[in-house]
Structures are given as structure tokens and as C-alpha cells.
Design an enzyme around this catalytic site. Structure first.
Site, short mmCIF file in Angstrom:
data_model
loop_
_atom_site.label_atom_id
_atom_site.label_comp_id
_atom_site.label_asym_id
_atom_site.label_seq_id
_atom_site.Cartn_x
_atom_site.Cartn_y
_atom_site.Cartn_z
N ARG A 1 0.82 -1.31 -0.20
CA ARG A 1 0.04 0.10 -0.01
C ARG A 1 1.02 1.27 -0.15
O ARG A 1 0.44 2.36 -0.26
CB ARG A 1 -1.00 -0.07 1.14
CG ARG A 1 -2.20 -1.06 1.31
CD ARG A 1 -2.94 -1.08 2.42
NE ARG A 1 -3.87 -0.09 2.50
CZ ARG A 1 -4.47 0.56 3.14
NH1 ARG A 1 -4.18 0.36 4.52
NH2 ARG A 1 -5.39 1.14 3.11
N LEU B 1 -0.47 1.90 -5.52
CA LEU B 1 -1.47 3.09 -5.91
C LEU B 1 -0.80 4.31 -5.42
O LEU B 1 -1.02 5.35 -6.24
CB LEU B 1 -2.74 2.78 -5.10
CG LEU B 1 -3.66 1.75 -5.62
CD1 LEU B 1 -4.84 1.60 -4.61
CD2 LEU B 1 -3.96 2.12 -7.06
N VAL C 1 -10.01 0.32 -4.59
CA VAL C 1 -9.12 -0.91 -4.16
C VAL C 1 -8.28 -0.71 -3.00
O VAL C 1 -7.83 0.40 -2.85
CB VAL C 1 -8.41 -1.37 -5.62
CG1 VAL C 1 -9.35 -1.77 -6.72
CG2 VAL C 1 -7.42 -0.18 -6.17
N GLU C 2 -7.54 -1.83 -2.37
CA GLU C 2 -6.75 -1.85 -1.57
C GLU C 2 -7.38 -1.06 -0.18
O GLU C 2 -6.64 -0.54 0.62
CB GLU C 2 -5.31 -1.20 -1.89
CG GLU C 2 -4.63 -2.25 -2.90
CD GLU C 2 -3.17 -1.68 -2.92
OE1 GLU C 2 -2.66 -0.95 -2.19
OE2 GLU C 2 -2.42 -2.39 -3.87
N GLY C 3 -8.76 -1.17 0.13
CA GLY C 3 -9.36 -0.58 1.00
C GLY C 3 -9.90 0.61 0.45
O GLY C 3 -9.32 1.68 0.18
#
Length: 815
Positions: free
Chosen positions: A379, A383, A501-503
């Protein structure tokens, strides 16, 4: 008496400001009480102070009378944490974020962190294969014609090792630093988002990273060399239709049993082995449709107790060859902003052996811990890197476009409304890059900053959204009409992907950043909670007394720094940035105080006050962004020409931090407490302002012409050398327009004065040459600049079926 009171007050302020230990406070209090008692002739006050001193400093007495009863209450009111919450809290490490929570950041520690840089091998890869890959990428062709990367691009990615950047060399990977990984992804993303996603996912959270950390030697030796060269394409399946952000609530399950299977890798049949029957349905799985190896997360149950006493074993991660019988894979989703391979997969009662679990049988039920421990690294990179790429591309293209495009005889970037948008683009890009750079330094030092990873994921992607929106506004119709010339549309369309995405960003801001930060970064809270869980009164006593001193000190520091405008705080640098360090110290103390008061007044219910928690997270995040921006400025050698960028980045972050505090105080349920805190933290009012118009104009000017600052801010943008490329032509046109601006001004004046009367623009140029206003060489330079300008401002047009677009410059004659 008045002098004595003033001296006492001054002593309290000094001791609180320097965070004097309890024994020093006790000695001071005894001395003051003794002096007062001597003056008054009564020693009652001295006796009371001495009694309090004994109570507070003699630990057995303190624990029996004071902290013991408090400990009992604390254990009752402290909300229980689920196993998944505990594993999330314990995941990763705390780093610079702890300093920001301390109320007194150690700036020497900040500046002692080495500036990230590429090794010679990484630089060669960045300048060589990465550059070559960017040249192969035709984003229009990928997204609108092929709906996939071309075979030659896939082959190049595999052959050059792009899928094995994080894999160690002993397994055939490149073993690059996290900084190199991020820079490579950033550069690719400035050329094509689908290609960047295809490269970054195998190097982010997934089979490769999980295998390196937890895999058995047999699993590592088999899979990692194959993953490194692209012989295996990995994907990781976590998200289910019923469980997105609540990953711990996945309904997919496996039942431990004995069974038989044929290994698709060897064709060998295995009978009556210990394993599990797994049923799952996953979606949004990047690379899923083409994956050869499926990383799968599911809940494992053992009703027959074949593994042990527990029936619910917990979340487990396994590796399944996608050719394995029962695995359903291959269908695709159609994400906005890119056609990277993404799709669902599912299976029902698929038997897999126990040794397909990542790490083998010893790691059954350890899947959630494995995931959250690795998540903090990915993370911080994927992103956030794509966000930096969007900001850098927006800065590069919008600055140039705003100088090239003119209206009313003036470059549109000279209009203040456009200038304001360009300033935001440059300022947010500086913030995004600085924030990621600092986090990458931590990663390459061995840290796994879980709180900072949440800050990066949320704030970089939100700033990406803002920069692209501003870039679209400046470009107008150029950004609206989709086609090969439009370098912004795909990024604009892809914003929801990065936000989701990714939370999801809403979840990350309102629950994760502060939810983890308050417990992990606070100097005392985690110790107190662990002491309560372990029934350890001694540890609780030490932490609780330290916590009380911490709160009192931050209250005093906040008041003093507010009254003095931060002037008495120390700064590690002199010059134009010195005041920023002092202001950060002030707001850090205020943030720590507000955090403690929130926990004090709301207790366990703070967990459910997501709006307040989000604002506390915003405070921490903006303090991080401000310090990261200052760190980047120093790492770059403190170039004076970059001062507008660092001023904008820090001032905006401090203002945003102040606004979060203001919103928090306006909505804190305890209104008397909010009133007191407001007067302590902002005794002279809200003094932090957004960056000035002048600073914004300076940034716009930096981006609108070739400069060292512009080059530093946009250093990862891939710039083709061809003028037939929509990005490549910008630099050529920018230089040509700047070189001919004076000539164009002369021509406009001559036309206004009636010296040039022809209707057609090219005829007026001939008139200017004939009249001696231009030389032939100057006319040719103007013609060349106008041709390049035309190519910059043109948008694509298509046939009636929107299949075939125009071929570029020269399709039709300009007016």
C-alpha cells in the site's frame, strides 16, 4: 505574593513545556509550598504537597491507592478487540508517525533518514528496459482495440524480469529496492495505466511476497523462479461479493478432510491425503483471468478435529494452480479507466492438499496475520506510485498546454483562474511525491509502516483525483474528447479504481488511519491496553502515570506555543522554512492533546465516531505530509527555485490540519471540553492560512516553462521524442512557442495598427516579411511554432462508426 505567583506560574509553564519528570515536578511543588508556608506561618500546604508527593512517587503506595482502582475500572470499560482487530493493530511497525504523535517531533531523526536513491543496477534498469517498455506502450491501442497488452509487450515484461522486481536474486528475481520498484511503476504509469497495473500487481501483495515471507523451502524453490521470469502469472483472490472492505468476513470456506487429487503440475495422482475441500467465489481479481497460480484466502474449518482441538481454524491462504480440477477462471470484468486483466473466479468443493497452504500446515489459520503484515508494504508503493504518476503527468502536460494554448492573445496560464488550478496541480504533486519518498525510505530501512501506508493510500489517491480534475478543467475540450491525442482521459476514468481498491478511501480515512494510529503510535495507549489484557498492574501503573504527564505537558505546550505563535519552539533549519518546523511542533502537541481528550471523553465509543476519527486521522496525515515535504526539499539540496512548491505544500498541509482540528472541536460531544480545548490550542485564533495567490502564481510560472524545478517535479514522466506523439510534442511546442512569443506580439501589434491587412494568417506572415517586420528565418520559426501548437490543441475525430481516427498533423489545412 504577586511575584511568587508569577514565578510559580512561569515554573509550571517551563516544566510542562520541557516535559520534566514527575520527581522534578514534586521537588518544585515542595519548594513552592515550603516557601509559601514560611511566608504564611502555616505548614498545612507543605504537608499536603508532601503527602501527594509520596502518593505519586512511591510506587507501592501509588498502586494501592491510586492506579489500582483506576486499573480495575479501565479493564471493565476497555472494549474487547477481535482477533482480526488485534492482528491488524499488531501488523507492521511504527516509525516517523510515532514522532508526530509525540507532540515533539525529532527533526534530527527525520533528516538523518537517508534520501532514497537508485543503485547503479536499478538506474540502468530504469534508463534501459523501463524506457524501452514505455516506448512499446500504445495506450489507445491497448484500451480501445486489443483490450489487453499486445503479445510483444507481455513478452518484454516477462523477459526483462518486470514481474520479479521484489523476488530475491537467489530465485532469479531482480531484488530491487522499494524505491526502485515505485519509480519504475511510476514511469510506466505515466505512459499507460493498464501496463502499470499489470506490472505492479505481481510485485505487490500476492503470491510472490507471501511466499518470500512465509513459504516453505519447497514452495519457494518451485514457484519463485517461475514467477520471476513470468512462467507463472500470479493473482491473489481475497475480495468476495459479500465481503469487500470487511475482509475478515469472507464467506469462502474450506473443510479439513482426506481426499484424492491429480497434481496438474506433474500429472501425478495422490490418494487419501490430508487436505481440505474449498468453496469460494471471488471478484475484482487483477490478473485473475490469465493467472496460472491462484492465491486464495478462505476460512478453514476442522469439524472432525483432524488438525487439533479448534473447529474454526481461521483465515488461511493457499496456492492453487488454475489448471487444477474445479477451478473456474477466465472471465473478465471491465474496469473503468483501463482494460487490465481483472475478473472473477470460483470453485465448489475443490479438494486441495495441505501442502498447498502457503507455509504448509504450520500456517493454517494464519492468513489474516500474513495479509495485514504484508499489506503495509504494497500500500506504500502501488497506488501511491500511480497517484504520483498522475500528478507528474498532469503537471508536465498542463503546465505546457497552458503556455501553448492562448485565448485573447494571451497564454491561458496567464489568467488567474487557470493559474490557480495549475498551482494546485503542482502543489499536490509535490505533496504526493514527498509523502511517498519518505515512506519508501522507511521501507528500505526495514520498516513496515502500517499507519503511513494508510495515509499514503488515502491521501495520494485523493490528491490524484484533485490534480486530474484540475488538469481536465484547464484542458477543456482537449480533455473531454477521447482519442489517441488525449493523455488525460484514461487517468480521469481510472480514478474510481484507485479510490476503491486496497481498502476503500471512505473506510481508510474514517476507520483505518486513526484506528491504527491512536493505538500503535501513541506512546502509552498500547501499553495500557496490553497491561489490561495481561492483568499487569505494574506496567499499567508506569504507563498511566506517564500518560497523565504526557497529557498535562501537551496542554501546556499547546497553550504556550499558541500564545507565542510557535516562536519559542526549536527548528533544525534557519531561513525560509524554519517557521514551518516550529508550526509543525505546535500542531503536533495540539494533535496529541486532542487525541487524548477524544479518548478520555468518548472512551470506547470513539471507535464508532467515524467522523471524529477521520478528522483526527486528517491531522496526523497532514502533519506527515508537511514534514515529508520539508524532508524532500532538503534531500533535493534545498534549491531556492523550489521554495514556492515547498511553501505551498507545507502551508496547505498546516491549514488542512488546522481545519480538521476546527471541525473536530465543533463536533466534539462534550461542549465544555471543546470550549476549553479551543482556547488552549487556538488562544489567538486560527492563524494558519492557505498558500497565497502569489505563491500559486510562482508555481504556475515554474510549470509553464522549462526549468530545473519543473524537471524535478515531473522527473518520472516518460517523454517520447516524436512530435507525432501527444505528450512528445508538448516539449517541442513549448520551446517553439516561448521562442516566438515576442514575434507573435509584434505581429498582433502590427495587425492592430493596420500594417497587416490580409485575411489569412499565412498571408499576413508574407506581408510581415515584405514589410521588414520579420526575417524569413523568423517567419519560418513562427510557422513551425504554429504547426506544433496546432497539433497540441487538436483533438481526434473519427469516422461515423467511431472506428478510424484522423492520422494527425496535415489531415486538413489550418485556417
Amino acid at each position: 505574593m504577586l511575584i511568587a505567583l508569577l514565578v510559580t506560574l512561569l515554573a509550571i509553564l517551563v516544566l510542562g513545556f520541557i516535559r520534566a519528570p514527575l520527581i522534578v515536578w514534586t521537588i518544585g511543588a515542595v519548594a513552592a509550598a515550603g516557601a509559601a508556608s514560611y511566608q504564611c506561618g502555616s505548614y498545612i500546604a507543605l504537608g499536603v504537597v508532601l503527602a501527594l508527593g509520596v502518593l505519586l512517587n512511591v510506587k507501592p503506595i501509588r498502586r494501592a491507592i491510586l492506579t489500582g482502582p483506576i486499573f480495575g475500572i479501565f479493564r471493565k470499560i476497555t472494549p474487547a478487540m477481535s482477533q482480526t482487530e488485534q492482528e491488524a493493530i499488531n501488523a507492521g511497525t511504527v516509525w516517523w508517525d510515532r514522532d508526530l504523535f509525540s507532540g515533539a517531533p525529532d527533526y534530527k531523526r527525520l533528516h538523518d533518514i537517508p534520501a532514497p536513491k537508485l543503485s547503479a543496477e536499478e538506474q540502468a534498469f530504469y534508463d534501459g528496459p523501463t524506457e524501452e517498455l514505455c516506448k512499446l506502450i500504445d495506450d489507445w491501442k491497448i484500451n480501445h482495440e486489443l483490450k489487453d497488452l499486445p503479445p510483444e509487450v507481455w513478452s518484454f515484461i516477462k523477459e526483462k524480469g518486470f514481474l520479479g522486481m521484489i523476488i530475491k536474486k537467489q530465485y532469479g528475481g531482480l531484488e530491487f529496492s522499494n524505491f526502485a520498484h515505485a519509480k519504475i511503476v511510476t514511469k510506466i504509469a505515466t505512459r499507460g495505466g493498464s501496463a502499470a497495473v499489470s506490472v505492479m500487481v505481481p510485485n505487490s501483495l500476492g503470491p510472490g511476497e507471501l511466499l518470500q515471507h512465509y513459504g516453505t523451502e519447497e514452495q519457494k524453490n518451485y514457484y519463485l523462479p517461475r514467477l520471476a521470469i513470468g512462467k507463472e502469472i500470479p493473482c491473489f483472490a481475497l475480495t468476495s461479493p459479500q465481503a469487500g472492505s470487511d475482509a475478515g468476513g469472507i464467506p469462502d470456506f474450506g473443510i479439513v478432510c482426506r481426499g484424492s487429487y491429480t497434481d496438474p503440475r506433474t500429472g501425478q495422482r495422490h490418494e487419501n491425503v490430508l487436505g481440505m475441500r474449498v468453496t469460494w467465489e471471488k471478484r475484482y481479481i487483477t490478473l485473475g483471468p490469465i493467472a496460472t497460480i491462484l492465491g486464495l484466502a478462505f476460512k478453514l474449518y476442522d469439524p472432525d478435529h483432524l488438525l487439533g482441538d479448534k473447529e474454526e481454524v481461521g483465515i488461511t491462504c493457499a496456492l492453487i494452480p488454475t489448471e487444477h480440477e474445479g477451478v473456474q477462471i477466465g472471465r473478465r470484468h471491465y474496469p473503468s479507466g483501463g482494460v487490465f486483466q481483472n475478473g472473477p473466479n470460483w470453485g465448489k468443493d475443490v479438494f486441495i492438499p495441505m501442502d498447498w497452504i502457503i507455509g504448509g500446515q504450520a500456517y493454517v489459520g494464519q492468513g489474516w496475520r500474513m495479509l495485514v503484515e504484508c499489506l503495509s508494504v504494497g500500500r506504500c508503493i502501488s497506488l501511491p506510485a500511480m497517484s504520483v504518476a498522475s500528478g507528474q503527468l498532469a503537471s508536465f502536460t498542463t503546465g505546457a498546454y497552458a503556455r501553448i494554448r492562448d485565448q485573447f492573445g494571451l497564454s491561458i496560464g496567464r489568467f488567474e483562474g487557470v493559474d490557480e488550478a495549475i498551482a494546485r496541480i503542482g502543489g499536490f504533486t509535490y505533496q504526493m511525491d514527498a509523502a511517498q519518498r519518505l515512506a519508501l525510505s522507511g521501507l528500505d530501512m526495514g520498516e513496515k509502516p502500517s499507519v503511513l501506508s494508510g495515509i499514503l493510500k488515502y491521501h495520494n489517491t485523493e490528491r490524484m483525483r484533485k490534480t486530474i480534475n484540475d488538469a481536465m478543467d484547464v484542458h477543456g475540450g482537449k480533455g473531454v474528447c477521447v482519442g489517441p491525442r488525449n493523455y488525460l482521459a484514461r487517468g480521469y476514468q481510472a480514478i474510481p479504481v484507485a479510490i476503491t481498491v486496497e481498502g476503500a478511501n471512505i473506510l481508510t480515512r474514517s476507520m483505518i488511519i486513526y484506528g491504527q494510529g491512536a493505538i500503535r503510535c501513541h506512546p502509552y495507549v498500547l501499553r495500557e491496553m496490553r497491561a489490561a489484557m495481561n492483568k499487569d498492574l505494574k506496567d499499567f501503573d508506569d504507563a498511566f502515570v506517564g500518560h497523565l504527564g504526557f497529557v498535562g505537558s501537551n496542554m501546556i505546550r499547546s497553550l504556550v506555543l499558541g500564545l507565542t505563535g510557535s516562536l519559542i519552539a526549536s527548528s533544525p533549519r534557519s531561513g525560509p522554512t524554519a517557521g514551518y518546523y516550529r508550526d509543525i511542533t505546535r500542531l503536533s502537541s495540539a494533535f496529541a492533546l486532542l487525541s487524548d481528550m477524544a479518548m478520555f471523553s468518548l472512551g470506547g465509543s470513539l471507535k464508532f465516531k467515524e467522523k471524529l476519527s477521520a478528522r483526527l486521522g486528517d491531522m496526523l496525515s497532514n502533519l506527515y505530509i508537511a514534514t515529508a515535504s520539508l524532508k524532500r526539499f532538503e534531500d533535493d539540496g534545498a534549491p531556492q527555485e523550489d521554495l514556492p512548491l515547498v511553501r505551498w505544500a507545507v502551508e496547505q498541509a498546516l491549514y488542512d490540519c488546522q481545519q480538521a482540528m476546527d471541525g473536530f472541536l465543533a463536533n466534539l460531544p462534550s461542549r465544555p471540553l471543546a470550549f476549553v480545548l479551543s482556547k488552549v490550542i487556538f488562544p489567538l485564533g486560527r492563524r494558519f492560512q492557505q498558500p497565497s495567490d502569489h505563491t500559486g502564481t510562482q508555481i504556475a510560472r515554474l510549470l509553464m516553462e522549462p526549468s530545473a524545478s519543473r524537471a524535478r517535479l515531473t522527473q518520472n514522466v516518460f517523454v517520447p521524442k516524436s512530435e507525432s506523439d501527444s505528450v512528445g510534442v508538448l516539449d517541442l511546442a513549448l520551446k517553439a512557442v516561448i521562442e516566438t512569443e515576442a514575434l507573435e506580439g509584434k505581429l498582433r501589434k502590427a495587425q492592430r495598427d493596420g500594417k497587416l491587412k490580409a485575411i489569412r494568417a499565412k498571408d499576413r506572415l508574407d506581408e510581415a516579411v515584405a514589410a521588414g517586420l520579420l526575417t524569413t528565418a523568423e517567419r519560418d520559426a513562427v510557422v513551425r511554432a504554429r504547426q506544433l501548437k496546432r497539433e497540441v490543441v487538436m483533438v481526434d475525430d473519427f469516422d461515423q462508426e467511431l472506428q478510424s481516427h484522423d492520422a494527425g498533423v496535415g489531415v486538413r489545412e489550418a485556417v
